[in-house]
Enzyme design. Structure first.
Site, mmCIF file in Angstrom:
data_model
loop_
_atom_site.group_PDB
_atom_site.id
_atom_site.type_symbol
_atom_site.label_atom_id
_atom_site.label_comp_id
_atom_site.label_asym_id
_atom_site.label_seq_id
_atom_site.Cartn_x
_atom_site.Cartn_y
_atom_site.Cartn_z
ATOM 1 N N LYS A 61 -4.291 -9.756 1.279
ATOM 2 C CA LYS A 61 -4.828 -9.638 2.812
ATOM 3 C C LYS A 61 -6.024 -10.438 2.717
ATOM 4 C CE LYS A 61 -1.095 -6.996 3.250
ATOM 5 N NZ LYS A 61 -1.087 -5.687 3.093
ATOM 6 N N TRP A 77 1.546 2.617 5.614
ATOM 7 C CA TRP A 77 1.126 2.618 4.224
ATOM 8 C C TRP A 77 0.363 3.831 3.553
ATOM 9 C CZ3 TRP A 77 3.390 -1.351 2.385
ATOM 10 C CH2 TRP A 77 3.410 -2.459 3.005
ATOM 11 N N ASP A 131 -7.425 3.453 0.098
ATOM 12 C CA ASP A 131 -6.679 2.109 0.188
ATOM 13 C C ASP A 131 -7.320 1.177 1.004
ATOM 14 O OD1 ASP A 131 -5.053 0.002 0.639
ATOM 15 O OD2 ASP A 131 -3.156 1.467 1.180
#
Ligand SMILES: *Cc1c(COP(=O)(O)O)cnc(C)c1O
Length: 363
Positions: free
Chosen positions: A199, A108, A175
């Site tokens: 998540k 990511w 993030d």
């Protein structure tokens, strides 16, 4: 007990979308049937109704309460996933001749880095890429002449987590998709935090952004309306139709977090779960962890078998014991058990039991 385990007896280790508290699911079902006593479903009402505006206001307030968000920050509920933030961040903060500093700690982070390169220059300060991202680099300094520093607090795929953040002379963007609300964070040390909800805080379809207002408005290029944070701040996340139901489920999930004592209580629970599983990985001669011990994630536990040929057999046993979602990501292999907030420790114990059962059968 309020968890999916009680109802379905399936232990849900899914990496994302991940397990939600059963009470959040139950209350969401009620809201689908009859929202706020309106005799209408939350799926079919105006996002501008006063009943729904109250949901967004409450969701925003509970985020502020849980994370102690200081004055001068805005809380936004946006769409497009964390992946849209990969481009929205540089679009709002970086001009063509500016440089942004990135820490490349996983898939990511790599994607975020790539998007920044579309808008300006990128300085990758450190990476663990050549060791399949199995540790977090700590030996770097953040240059004062970059526009911002971007990091990923938890690397969902590789199973590493940042337990400390560097001092920074420039704005810090993080993030936090896979560990937000899993532990306390000092929001004042960050200028922009973003997290896809699916998540650890709700269902797919909404992305939380916490942003320090004063970092905006400094780039000279044009920003499309929907990708301009200032537009969403000005309109309280209601410039266009927000993801109405997804925000509602987040609110119910965060109420559950608050009811259990907030992020400090979550951290205690999450530490206990992670310690239980890592202790078994380290004790059991059949298994080993894939990451540097000090960087091991409490959210996504990655481990492999010393004899990879036994992998299918363990997955079969896991299936029989109703341990769902433990197959590792293809870029690591082996197994990944995600221990998000809503996963009860009983589920971790069930996994540990299966590992011990597997040890007996294979020694
Ligand atoms: C899952 C994940 C993403 C991608 O999120 P989307 O909402 O699917 O775009 C980004 N960053 C991290 C850390 C993730 O875990």
């Amino acid at each position: 007990m309020n968890n999916s385990q009680t109802m379905s007896k399936v232990h849900n280790f899914s990496a994302g979308p991940g397990i939600l508290p059963q009470i959040a699911i139950d209350n969401s079902i009620k809201a689908i049937q009859n929202f706020a006593g309106m005799d209408l479903s939350i799926l079919e009402i105006s996002h501008r109704s006063k009943q729904y505006e109250a949901v967004v206001a409450e969701a925003s307030q509970i985020v502020k309460d849980l994370l102690n968000v200081p004055a001068g920050y805005s809380v936004l509920f946006l769409q497009g996933g964390a992946s849209t933030q990969f481009c929205m961040v540089p679009m709002n903060l970086l001009d063509e001749n500016d440089t942004a500093a990135y820490l490349k700690t996983g898939e990511w982070a790599m994607r975020a880095t790539k998007e920044a390169g579309l808008f300006g220059k990128v300085n990758v300060l450190a990476t663990s890429e050549n060791e399949n991202y199995n540790w977090i680099p700590k030996d770097y300094t953040i240059p004062a002449d970059c526009k911002y520093f971007h990091c990923t607090s938890n690397n969902t795929i590789f199973g590493t987590e940042m337990f400390s953040f560097p001092e920074s002379p420039i704005p810090v963007v993080c993030d936090m998709s896979s560990d937000i609300f899993s532990r306390p964070v000092d929001v004042s040390k960050f200028d922009l935090i973003y997290a896809g909800a699916q998540k650890n805080m709700g269902p797919a379809g909404v992305t939380l952004v916490i942003i320090k207002d004063e970092i905006l408005g400094k780039v000279t290029h044009k920003i499309p309306t929907m990708l301009d944070y200032r537009v969403h701040i000005k309109n309280g996340s209601m410039y266009n139709t927000p993801p109405v139901f997804a925000i509602y489920v987040c609110l119910e999930t965060l109420k559950w977090v608050k009811g259990l004592g907030g992020v400090t209580a979550m951290e205690t629970r999450n530490k206990a779960k992670a310690e239980l599983l890592y202790a078994e990985i380290d004790r059991n001669p059949l298994f080993k962890g894939t990451c540097a011990v000090e960087d091991r994630s409490r959210m996504n536990v990655c481990f492999v078998l010393n004899k990879p040929e036994l992998e299918e057999a363990f997955l079969t046993l896991a299936k029989e014991r109703k341990l769902d979602g433990i197959k590792g990501h293809r870029s690591v292999g082996g197994f990944r058990a995600s221990l998000y907030n809503a996963l009860p420790i009983e589920s971790v114990q069930a996994l540990v039991n299966a590992m011990q059962e597997f040890e007996k059968a294979n020694s």
